[in-house]
Design a protein around this motif. Structure first.
Motif, mmCIF file in Angstrom:
data_model
loop_
_atom_site.group_PDB
_atom_site.id
_atom_site.type_symbol
_atom_site.label_atom_id
_atom_site.label_comp_id
_atom_site.label_asym_id
_atom_site.label_seq_id
_atom_site.Cartn_x
_atom_site.Cartn_y
_atom_site.Cartn_z
ATOM 1 N N ARG A 1 -16.731 17.046 12.692
ATOM 2 C CA ARG A 1 -17.270 18.198 13.394
ATOM 3 C C ARG A 1 -16.650 19.439 12.763
ATOM 4 N N THR A 2 -16.992 20.612 13.251
ATOM 5 C CA THR A 2 -16.456 21.839 12.676
ATOM 6 C C THR A 2 -14.935 21.835 12.715
ATOM 7 N N ASP A 3 -14.333 21.887 11.553
ATOM 8 C CA ASP A 3 -12.875 21.996 11.406
ATOM 9 C C ASP A 3 -12.100 20.803 11.941
ATOM 10 N N GLU A 4 -12.738 19.662 12.144
ATOM 11 C CA GLU A 4 -11.982 18.511 12.618
ATOM 12 C C GLU A 4 -12.687 17.219 12.232
ATOM 13 N N ALA A 5 -11.907 16.150 12.202
ATOM 14 C CA ALA A 5 -12.427 14.803 11.969
ATOM 15 C C ALA A 5 -11.835 13.914 13.056
ATOM 16 N N PRO A 6 -12.496 13.827 14.216
ATOM 17 C CA PRO A 6 -11.879 13.169 15.365
ATOM 18 C C PRO A 6 -11.830 11.650 15.288
ATOM 19 N N PHE A 7 -12.525 11.049 14.314
ATOM 20 C CA PHE A 7 -12.555 9.592 14.273
ATOM 21 C C PHE A 7 -12.696 9.114 12.829
ATOM 22 N N THR A 8 -11.865 8.151 12.457
ATOM 23 C CA THR A 8 -11.962 7.519 11.144
ATOM 24 C C THR A 8 -11.753 6.021 11.305
ATOM 25 N N ALA A 9 -12.598 5.238 10.664
ATOM 26 C CA ALA A 9 -12.439 3.784 10.643
ATOM 27 C C ALA A 9 -12.593 3.302 9.211
ATOM 28 N N THR A 10 -11.749 2.375 8.811
ATOM 29 C CA THR A 10 -11.817 1.827 7.463
ATOM 30 C C THR A 10 -11.782 0.309 7.532
ATOM 31 N N LEU A 11 -12.399 -0.315 6.555
ATOM 32 C CA LEU A 11 -12.357 -1.764 6.414
ATOM 33 C C LEU A 11 -12.198 -2.074 4.940
ATOM 34 N N SER A 12 -11.155 -2.791 4.608
ATOM 35 C CA SER A 12 -10.946 -3.169 3.215
ATOM 36 C C SER A 12 -10.464 -4.610 3.166
ATOM 37 N N GLY A 13 -10.800 -5.282 2.104
ATOM 38 C CA GLY A 13 -10.387 -6.670 1.988
ATOM 39 C C GLY A 13 -10.877 -7.300 0.712
#
Length: 232
Positions: A162-174
């Motif tokens: 969103r404006t000036d923020e990233a309130p959620f991040t999810a990652t998957l690696s393997g």
């Protein structure tokens, strides 16, 4: 308020035209059902490819004519929950035609985002689906969905901006490994009943955030696409 976590889990990387079939004695550990994916009503004898093609046509996208590789969770002990499934759709010459990122929420609903990533596997799409009770339906997803590497490495991420923020991040690696009977059994020691455990963890973290008084965002009224019985 900041909240984060990291877990080991297990997903499957499959060719949707040849989903694995386990021996009868192991079948409770992985069953792939076409009606566990895509929002359109299921009809008898549909394959996963049929359901993918039906959805793509419904959003005005020409279905791929090449191979489709999917990262997803099968049913384990009759239960399935796929927070995110990724379908890499290829043309006959094996170039990437599009990527379908399918999201399931804990209310039994699903939504698909169809994107055309750049050469680095990056794409953007407007958020259009209620997932977390702590995030309204606004903002932009930045997806990192490069195709699996030849050595089986997976590196996928989703960030809500969103404006000036990233309130959620999810990652998957393997790292993908051949699904031999021995390895499938060993996976149950590392990540037993993965779909059920993932769903339980999501709810537990939600309760934790609610107890910390993180505000609840109202769930918008929409026509839900319920998952099959037992798939929440």
């Amino acid at each position: 308020m900041r909240h984060g976590f990291s877990y080991r889990s297990a997903s499957w990387l499959i060719d949707i035209d040849a989903p694995p079939t386990l021996p009868p004695t192991m079948r409770t550990l992985a069953v792939f059902r076409p009606d566990d994916h895509f929002p359109e009503p299921a009809t008898p004898a549909q394959t996963l490819r049929d359901r993918l093609n039906t959805h793509l046509r419904s959003v005005g996208v020409e279905p791929p004519r090449g191979r489709v590789v999917a990262l997803l969770s099968p049913r384990v002990a009759g239960y399935v929950f796929n927070p995110l499934s990724v379908f890499w759709c290829h043309d006959p010459d094996d170039t990437l035609a599009c990527v379908v990122a399918e999201v399931h929420n804990t209310y039994g609903e699903r939504h698909c985002y169809v994107v055309s990533p750049d050469e680095h596997g990056n794409a953007q799409v407007t958020k259009a689906f209620y997932v977390s009770p702590f995030n309204p339906v606004d903002g932009t997803y930045r997806l990192h969905v490069p195709p699996p590497r030849d050595n089986g490495c997976i590196d996928v991420s989703v960030t809500l901006h969103r404006t000036d923020e990233a309130p959620f991040t999810a990652t998957l690696s393997g790292q993908a490994r051949p699904a031999t009977p021995r390895r499938i059994l060993a996976t149950q020691l590392v990540a037993p009943f993965a779909p059920l455990v993932v769903a339980a963890r999501i709810r537990r973290h939600g309760i934790h955030l609610w107890l910390r008084r993180l505000p609840i965002r109202p769930r918008p009224t929409r026509t839900a696409t319920p998952s099959p019985q037992g798939a929440r």
